[in-house]
Write an enzyme that holds these catalytic residues in place. Structure first.
Site, PDB file in Angstrom:
ATOM      1  N   GLU A 175       0.992  -1.082   0.099  1.00 39.29           N
ATOM      2  CA  GLU A 175       0.295  -0.087   0.214  1.00 39.29           C
ATOM      3  C   GLU A 175       0.798   1.212   0.151  1.00 39.29           C
ATOM      4  O   GLU A 175       1.121   1.864   1.004  1.00 39.29           O
ATOM      5  CB  GLU A 175      -0.899   0.090   1.319  1.00 39.29           C
ATOM      6  CG  GLU A 175      -1.303   1.355   0.636  1.00 39.29           C
ATOM      7  CD  GLU A 175      -3.246   1.667   2.114  1.00 39.29           C
ATOM      8  OE1 GLU A 175      -3.629   2.166   2.302  1.00 39.29           O
ATOM      9  OE2 GLU A 175      -2.427   0.470   3.017  1.00 39.29           O
ATOM     10  N   LYS A 212      -2.773  -2.400  -2.953  1.00 39.25           N
ATOM     11  CA  LYS A 212      -3.787  -1.250  -2.114  1.00 39.25           C
ATOM     12  C   LYS A 212      -3.172   0.173  -2.986  1.00 39.25           C
ATOM     13  O   LYS A 212      -2.253   0.824  -2.434  1.00 39.25           O
ATOM     14  CB  LYS A 212      -4.413  -1.483  -0.418  1.00 39.25           C
ATOM     15  CG  LYS A 212      -5.084  -0.281  -0.180  1.00 39.25           C
ATOM     16  CD  LYS A 212      -5.132  -1.085   0.995  1.00 39.25           C
ATOM     17  CE  LYS A 212      -6.440   0.376   1.559  1.00 39.25           C
ATOM     18  NZ  LYS A 212      -7.183  -0.414   2.883  1.00 39.25           N
TER      19      LYS A 212
END
Length: 294
Positions: A175, A212
């Protein structure tokens, strides 16, 4: 990790619920829920309250595998139980794949980004995660402005840890968040895509990750990443957008599914009756699901 869980992550319709508020973000999450800081006296009490909030969400009939395919947990949540079962086991029994947040927060800003603080004792944490039947992990960095070296450093750090997580038998969610208020957000996302692609190309056939990412300024910027053979799934963070804005932007990106936290829980309150709470959660779940399957 099971083949069934991997298949769910690769192809099932739905979205991932992010329930991983940690020490720094927990007071804000509780405040939004209607519990102020003067209502608890210690960190332990704080985590007891947030566990009650998470348990109320997870046990709600609105929180089902029909529309939710995964949930990201904080370490303390992993260690606790819901209705007598470890949280990950409770989720698995509902058909929802459990993930664990493993990062220790963000370092100070440098070169326009915040790298992750060193993840001390990661091997020990990954061992406990497997003992608690966790499928994968999540770790977040933050990028605030366009700086080529900073963005490269973020991606390299993420993938260095991702390889360690893969070696432990788990699927990492990488992420590298682009802050939604960054002035050169679009330009940052183009470089981020290129840097991630370069790292993905170095992975072997046995090394797979999830990504993500902030919903991009230009729709379908991350389409090629979704098609990369080393990518299990690409999911989107809400990044502070209200739920209606996040959903609208998500719908513009075909194949991108949600992994929302604040957008999922923003209208839930501790003093709501079960009927109102479940109805409010269902409305959020339905809207996020609909945005995730366009």
């Amino acid at each position: 990790m099971t083949k069934e869980q991997l298949d769910i992550m690769r192809s099932k319709d739905g979205f991932i619920a992010a329930l991983d508020q940690s020490g720094g973000s927990t007071p804000k999450a509780l405040s939004n829920y209607g519990i102020s800081e003067d209502q608890y006296d210690s960190e332990e009490e704080m985590f007891d309250l947030v566990q009650e909030m998470r348990a109320r969400i997870v046990t709600s009939p609105a929180f089902s595998s029909d529309k939710i395919i995964g949930a990201i947990l904080f370490e303390a949540t992993m260690e606790r139980k819901i209705e007598g079962k470890l949280t990950a086991d409770y989720l698995t029994d509902k058909g929802i794949v459990p993930f664990l947040k493993v990062d220790k927060g963000l370092d100070k800003e440098s070169n326009g980004v915040q790298l992750m603080k060193p993840i001390d004792h990661l091997d020990e944490l990954l061992t406990r995660a497997k003992e608690h039947h966790i499928f994968g992990t999540k770790m977040r960095s933050n990028m605030l402005s366009y700086n080529e070296q900073g963005i490269r450093d973020v991606v390299k750090q993420q993938f260095d840890y991702a390889k360690q997580i893969i070696d432990a038998g788990l699927i990492p969610i990488v992420e590298p968040e682009v802050n939604i208020d960054a002035k050169e957000k679009e330009k940052m996302e183009v470089l981020l895509k290129d840097e991630i692609t370069a790292q993905l190309d170095q992975l072997s056939e046995e090394q797979n990750v999830m990504l993500k990412l902030t919903i991009p300024t230009v729709a379908d910027t991350y389409k090629k990443l979704m098609e990369h053979p080393r990518v299990v799934r690409v999911v989107a963070l809400s990044g502070g957008y209200p739920i209606d804005v996040a959903n609208k932007k998500l719908k513009e990106n075909k194949g991108l599914i949600a992994s929302f936290s604040r957008a999922l829980t923003q209208n839930l309150r501790v003093d709501q009756s079960d009927e109102v709470f479940n109805k409010t959660l269902k409305e959020a779940v339905d809207s996020i699901y609909d945005a995730s399957i366009t």
